[in-house]
Scaffold this motif. Structure first.
Motif: not given
Length: 276
Positions: A68, A72, A76-77, A79-80, A83-84, A87, A170, A173
């Protein structure tokens, strides 16, 4: 199902109920429906099985967040990344819960070395992310910020593992992006300096060495059927032994394997080795 994979999955179920120490090889073999001889063809001991479980789950977590961070865009880095991370953590929560409990009860030296190794890999990924995302803005405080992000991940993971807090990826993050931005933009007084990092920095471990990477690649080559990923692995192995390819070609070969479910960790090791 491959016998080694079956043993790992069934042993994990027993470890979740009884813990590492209370679970015997005899119980594992009975639960799997196999003989002790079949167990020892896959693992030399229960400790080796536990280390294999750690490798499996931590390799997945580390390679997931590294992918990620590398792929990315900057907008958005952060946040992603969060999230990753959560998750992936959620996907491996059963094992994470066992490991967190067991670490408070056992002082197995190999287990501690494994966890330190993967912890350092996570630090490298976080540091590369914040340097890219914030640039010169966090030059003096980047190590403090890296440890704060690790703290966020550890603390909130405990909430989900042990207090059954509902996981809204969501919202979590977005909340952690806000907190991280506040720390990055308003923290002025660093505690962890470049000099201190050099003192605590660990040398390259066996897992990072060219010999260990070659061993990993050879194992994957033997396991895989003919495919573009297998061919790419063969070329990457040859490159490690006798470098002839340009960096662009090596990078392309690594990209060929990075989405294969059994090559994520190999891809991560190679990207780190070549500095991509």
């Amino acid at each position: 199902m491959i016998k080694k994979q079956l043993i790992m999955e069934k042993a994990l179920e027993l470890f979740a109920k009884q813990g590492f120490e209370a679970t015997t090889v005899q119980q594992i073999t009975e639960y799997c429906g196999i003989s002790k001889g079949a167990f020892y063809l896959s693992f030399k001991s229960k400790d080796e099985l536990i280390l294999a479980l750690i490798d499996h789950h931590m390799m997945q977590f580390t390679s997931d967040i590294d992918y990620i961070v590398r792929k990315t865009n900057n907008e958005n880095l952060l946040y992603e990344f969060y999230y990753a991370a959560f998750h992936s953590f959620h996907q491996h929560s059963d094992f994470a819960k066992i490991l967190m409990k067991e670490q408070t009860q056992t002082f197995n030296e190999e287990l501690i070395k494994k966890m330190h190794y993967y912890d350092r890999q996570t630090e490298k990924i976080i540091l590369s992310m914040i340097e890219r995302f914030y640039g010169e803005e966090i030059k003096q405080t980047k190590y403090d910020l890296m440890y704060c992000i690790k703290g966020f991940i550890n603390t909130y993971s405990h909430l989900f593992l042990f207090y059954n807090v509902p996981l809204n990826l969501n919202l979590l993050s977005e909340s952690l992006v806000e907190k991280t931005n506040l720390l990055a933009r308003h923290t002025k007084l660093p505690f962890i300096s470049e000099e201190l990092i050099q003192v605590i920095k660990q040398p390259m471990t066996e897992e990072d060495s060219k010999e260990k990477i070659l061993e990993n690649i050879q194992k994957k080559i033997e396991e895989m059927e003919e495919s573009i990923e297998k061919e790419s692995l063969q070329l990457l192995k040859q490159q490690l032994l006798e470098p002839t390819l340009s960096p662009a070609i090596v990078k392309g070969l690594i990209e060929n394997i990075q989405n294969h479910p059994h090559c994520k960790w190999t891809s991560y090791l190679l990207q780190s080795y070549y500095g991509f």
